[in-house]
Scaffold this active site. Sequence first.
Site, PDB file in Angstrom:
ATOM      1  N   ASP A   1      -3.695   9.298  12.845  1.00  0.00           N
ATOM      2  CA  ASP A   1      -4.336   8.649  11.699  1.00  0.00           C
ATOM      3  C   ASP A   1      -4.866   7.275  12.087  1.00  0.00           C
ATOM      4  O   ASP A   1      -4.652   6.284  11.394  1.00  0.00           O
ATOM      5  CB  ASP A   1      -3.346   8.538  10.536  1.00  0.00           C
ATOM      6  CG  ASP A   1      -4.047   8.226   9.204  1.00  0.00           C
ATOM      7  OD1 ASP A   1      -5.266   8.503   9.099  1.00  0.00           O
ATOM      8  OD2 ASP A   1      -3.384   7.708   8.285  1.00  0.00           O
TER       9      ASP A   1
ATOM     10  N   GLY B   1       0.818  -1.202   0.000  1.00  0.00           N
ATOM     11  CA  GLY B   1       0.000   0.000   0.000  1.00  0.00           C
ATOM     12  C   GLY B   1       0.850   1.250   0.000  1.00  0.00           C
ATOM     13  O   GLY B   1       2.079   1.203   0.120  1.00  0.00           O
ATOM     14  N   GLU B   2       0.182   2.372  -0.128  1.00  0.00           N
ATOM     15  CA  GLU B   2       0.857   3.655  -0.236  1.00  0.00           C
ATOM     16  C   GLU B   2       0.265   4.615   0.780  1.00  0.00           C
ATOM     17  O   GLU B   2      -0.954   4.652   0.974  1.00  0.00           O
ATOM     18  CB  GLU B   2       0.682   4.203  -1.648  1.00  0.00           C
ATOM     19  CG  GLU B   2       1.635   5.326  -1.991  1.00  0.00           C
ATOM     20  CD  GLU B   2       1.667   5.600  -3.484  1.00  0.00           C
ATOM     21  OE1 GLU B   2       2.000   6.746  -3.850  1.00  0.00           O
ATOM     22  OE2 GLU B   2       1.359   4.678  -4.266  1.00  0.00           O
ATOM     23  N   GLY B   3       1.114   5.379   1.449  1.00  0.00           N
ATOM     24  CA  GLY B   3       0.663   6.337   2.442  1.00  0.00           C
ATOM     25  C   GLY B   3       1.183   7.724   2.145  1.00  0.00           C
ATOM     26  O   GLY B   3       1.771   7.983   1.089  1.00  0.00           O
ATOM     27  N   GLY B   4       0.973   8.627   3.104  1.00  0.00           N
ATOM     28  CA  GLY B   4       1.339  10.008   2.884  1.00  0.00           C
ATOM     29  C   GLY B   4       2.828  10.230   2.741  1.00  0.00           C
ATOM     30  O   GLY B   4       3.254  11.143   2.039  1.00  0.00           O
TER      31      GLY B   4
ATOM     32  N   GLY C   1       5.215   7.497   2.158  1.00  0.00           N
ATOM     33  CA  GLY C   1       5.948   6.502   1.419  1.00  0.00           C
ATOM     34  C   GLY C   1       5.109   5.293   1.075  1.00  0.00           C
ATOM     35  O   GLY C   1       3.875   5.337   1.120  1.00  0.00           O
TER      36      GLY C   1
END
Length: 247
Positions: free
Chosen positions: A136, A20-23, A25
Amino acid sequence: RGIDEGRGRVGRYALVAGLGEGGCGTGWLASQEEPVRRLVALKLLRRAPSSAVVMARFRAERQALARMDHPNVASVLDAGVTEDGRPWFAMPYIDGPPVTRHCDDERLGVRDRVALFAEVCDGVQHAHQKGVIHRDIKPGNVLVSRGSGRATPKVIDFGVAKALEPGDGEGARTAEGQRLGTPQYMAPEQWLHGASAADARSDVYALGVLLAELVPWSMCDRDLQAVVARATAHHPDDRYATADALA
């Protein structure tokens, strides 16, 4: 480029698949070959124009995670920087679903759902006691592990964590008005004034939203409705002051 395409290695870890991708990285399932063989979750920061800010945030995140030592918080196994200057850290791979899906899949009753939620609160309280807020909290950041023979919720991804007493100088502090987090779980003060306005009561708000999803109105009695209402009060002073009080 091999890293971006999931073909490369980071330190002693071989990238296996994207998680997955986050804010800040991307997350990878990675394989560690030595000194032990195991799967890990590896977070790799992407390149960004504001590299100094991103690096400062990574250092704060790594330090925050290093402080954690609690069964309901994912711990850091290793950390470093790639040859081209991209920071990374490795955590235990939790092969389990978000806590909401776990409760639905197992058809858990109210008491069991609330018991899992109380463990989540314990983990968040531990982080607060270490001087860190999450900012978060959402189902995707609360996974359920069965590695110990029982369902154990684990709070993961302190990627937007705020050190209540930052030690890296101004570079590690969130810019005024910058929003970090997921809108539907974000406390009003965090949404209106940015991440720098968030404190422990902002995490309490997100926990309240999570509780409402874990125990929806269709199965929730008046007492639990009152708990959710207080946890998600508009003004921080009207909420539970701590995750422990909510638990």
